[in-house]
Design an enzyme around this catalytic site. Sequence first.
Site, PDB file in Angstrom:
ATOM      1  N   GLY A 225       0.752  -1.245   0.000  1.00  0.00           N
ATOM      2  CA  GLY A 225       0.000   0.000   0.000  1.00  0.00           C
ATOM      3  C   GLY A 225       0.782   1.293   0.000  1.00  0.00           C
ATOM      4  N   PRO A 260       4.738  -4.882  -0.779  1.00  0.00           N
ATOM      5  CG  PRO A 260       6.889  -4.058  -1.091  1.00  0.00           C
ATOM      6  CD  PRO A 260       6.122  -5.119  -0.358  1.00  0.00           C
ATOM      7  N   GLY A 261       3.664  -3.478  -3.864  1.00  0.00           N
ATOM      8  CA  GLY A 261       3.604  -3.699  -5.302  1.00  0.00           C
ATOM      9  C   GLY A 261       3.958  -2.395  -5.993  1.00  0.00           C
ATOM     10  NE  ARG A 298      -3.444   2.620 -11.251  1.00  0.00           N
ATOM     11  CZ  ARG A 298      -3.467   3.812 -10.682  1.00  0.00           C
ATOM     12  NH1 ARG A 298      -3.011   4.860 -11.334  1.00  0.00           N
ATOM     13  NH2 ARG A 298      -3.924   3.968  -9.471  1.00  0.00           N
ATOM     14  CB  CYS A 327     -16.229   1.960 -29.605  1.00  0.00           C
ATOM     15  SG  CYS A 327     -16.309   0.335 -28.826  1.00  0.00           S
ATOM     16  CE1 TYR A 356      -2.116  -3.776  -8.406  1.00  0.00           C
ATOM     17  CE2 TYR A 356      -1.088  -1.705  -7.762  1.00  0.00           C
ATOM     18  CZ  TYR A 356      -1.469  -2.995  -7.462  1.00  0.00           C
ATOM     19  OH  TYR A 356      -1.200  -3.508  -6.221  1.00  0.00           O
TER      20      TYR A 356
HETATM   21  N1  LLP Z   1      -1.325  -6.798  -0.256  1.00  0.00           N
HETATM   22  C1  LLP Z   1      -2.665  -6.914  -0.406  1.00  0.00           C
HETATM   23  C2  LLP Z   1      -3.420  -7.778   0.501  1.00  0.00           C
HETATM   24  C3  LLP Z   1      -3.327  -6.180  -1.414  1.00  0.00           C
HETATM   25  O1  LLP Z   1      -4.643  -6.272  -1.550  1.00  0.00           O
HETATM   26  C4  LLP Z   1      -2.566  -5.340  -2.278  1.00  0.00           C
HETATM   27  C5  LLP Z   1      -3.210  -4.600  -3.348  1.00  0.00           C
HETATM   28  C6  LLP Z   1      -1.172  -5.271  -2.080  1.00  0.00           C
HETATM   29  C7  LLP Z   1      -0.596  -6.013  -1.045  1.00  0.00           C
HETATM   30  C8  LLP Z   1      -0.296  -4.416  -2.921  1.00  0.00           C
HETATM   31  O2  LLP Z   1      -0.654  -3.073  -2.817  1.00  0.00           O
HETATM   32  P1  LLP Z   1       0.320  -1.937  -3.374  1.00  0.00           P
HETATM   33  O3  LLP Z   1       1.586  -1.965  -2.559  1.00  0.00           O
HETATM   34  O4  LLP Z   1       0.578  -2.212  -4.803  1.00  0.00           O
HETATM   35  O5  LLP Z   1      -0.447  -0.672  -3.186  1.00  0.00           O
HETATM   36  N2  LLP Z   1      -5.551  -1.719  -9.368  1.00  0.00           N
HETATM   37  C9  LLP Z   1      -5.443  -0.712  -8.342  1.00  0.00           C
HETATM   38  C10 LLP Z   1      -4.723  -1.219  -7.122  1.00  0.00           C
HETATM   39  C11 LLP Z   1      -5.378  -2.429  -6.498  1.00  0.00           C
HETATM   40  C12 LLP Z   1      -4.622  -2.884  -5.287  1.00  0.00           C
HETATM   41  C13 LLP Z   1      -5.146  -4.170  -4.779  1.00  0.00           C
HETATM   42  N3  LLP Z   1      -4.431  -4.708  -3.643  1.00  0.00           N
HETATM   43  C14 LLP Z   1      -4.735   0.499  -8.934  1.00  0.00           C
HETATM   44  O6  LLP Z   1      -4.458   0.497 -10.113  1.00  0.00           O
HETATM   45  O7  LLP Z   1      -4.510   1.482  -8.233  1.00  0.00           O
END
Ligand code: LLP
Length: 400
Positions: A225, A260-261, A298, A327, A356
């Site tokens: 997050g 982290p993603g 996004r 479209c 994403y």
């Molecule tokens: N851990 C869990 C349990 C999660 O649900 C998520 C993301 C992450 C880790 C990784 O989160 P990050 O570090 O990337 O914020 N498609 C959306 C984001 C969806 C996130 C879903 N869960 C976007 O494009 O903003």
Amino acid sequence: MIDFRALAERYDTPLYVYDFNRITEQYEKLKKAFSGRKSLISYAVKANSNLSVITHLAGLGAGADCVSIGEVKRALTAGVPKYKIIFSGVGKRDDEIEEALRDDILMINLESEAEMGRVEAIAAKLGMQARVSIRVNPNIDPKTHPYISTGLHENKFGVDIETAKRMYIAANKSAHLDPVGIHFHIGSQLTELEPIKEAATIVADLVRSLLAIKIELKFFDIGGGLGIVYDDETTIEPYDYAQAVLGTLYGLDMTIMCEPGRFIVGNAGWFLTRVLYEKVNEGKRFIIVDGAMNDLLRPSLYNAYHKVEVVGKSEEGAPADVVGPVCESGDFFAKNRPLPPTEPGDLVLIHSAGAYGFVMASNYNTRPRPAEVAVIDGADRCIRQRETFDDLVRLEKMCL
Ligand code: LLP
């Protein structure tokens, strides 16, 4: 400096480009922030699941946070050791649970009592003990976009504190469950520290109360997050993030995990597209490009802001919408941006597209998904080819 013109020449557009050195830097920043403790950074594979991206991170020592058995398989294929893989997600099929248990991954993250029952039954059938963690929903407002907020009771994720406690007691008694971790994730693109601190405090208190009844957990998983700069956000420094969480863990000797993603890959990626032409409808200016919402969703889905740059042209011009050929009126990358006049063939660079981006791409309008290119130490290589028409129709049968 990445030569986007040369990449467009070599690989065509639309194209995803990733800077692997930047991925390394981001990973190292986070790892260093937690260096005072045993820690495992489990990369959230969902953010960008290209095998080369995962392999690169595995090489740095990262684990993998997976939300489907497909992602678990990707992580294993990419060389992430099984003891660094976790399987999360609010709904798992029996066959997914079984495969994850057979794969002997680090742990399965449970999100309901019903799911715990399934995991226990399947582990019993296999004659195994399943390592599990429980996702606690601390009921904290993370102050982010409602679609990516997950830590409130109104969201579908995790279980409340009382349920979690009951589940740990039951799991601890079960011959087929081994409760090893605890988990929370309150949302994505977080830019405020306070909600994370509050959530960690609530969950750490639960861990201490479990310890008092001799249930000793090893992994404290704080989810993912961490936000990034898309526009002009003030983001959280990894050091402050780590300190805030560690501050709640007094008296506990646990391995910190995070997932982290976006923080790792978000600003290490760009989406490169080419101008087809411009048009003006009653004074409204449109720049029409060859990329579309099917390639990078996004902006359409979340009204998300991504910086847009016309490669080689820095001046500002009349406000324009940058739109794709799909479209749908929702097919846009940016609205009312002061962009320079463009010519057909100019390159438009959409920033912060590493997370994403490709993973949410589709074939809507029978558009092949873009190629992906990695740049490492100045050298580029294709890590996923552009799809062809044949790829798109391969699984269809002409049965009439
Ligand atoms: N851990 C869990 C349990 C999660 O649900 C998520 C993301 C992450 C880790 C990784 O989160 P990050 O570090 O990337 O914020 N498609 C959306 C984001 C969806 C996130 C879903 N869960 C976007 O494009 O903003």
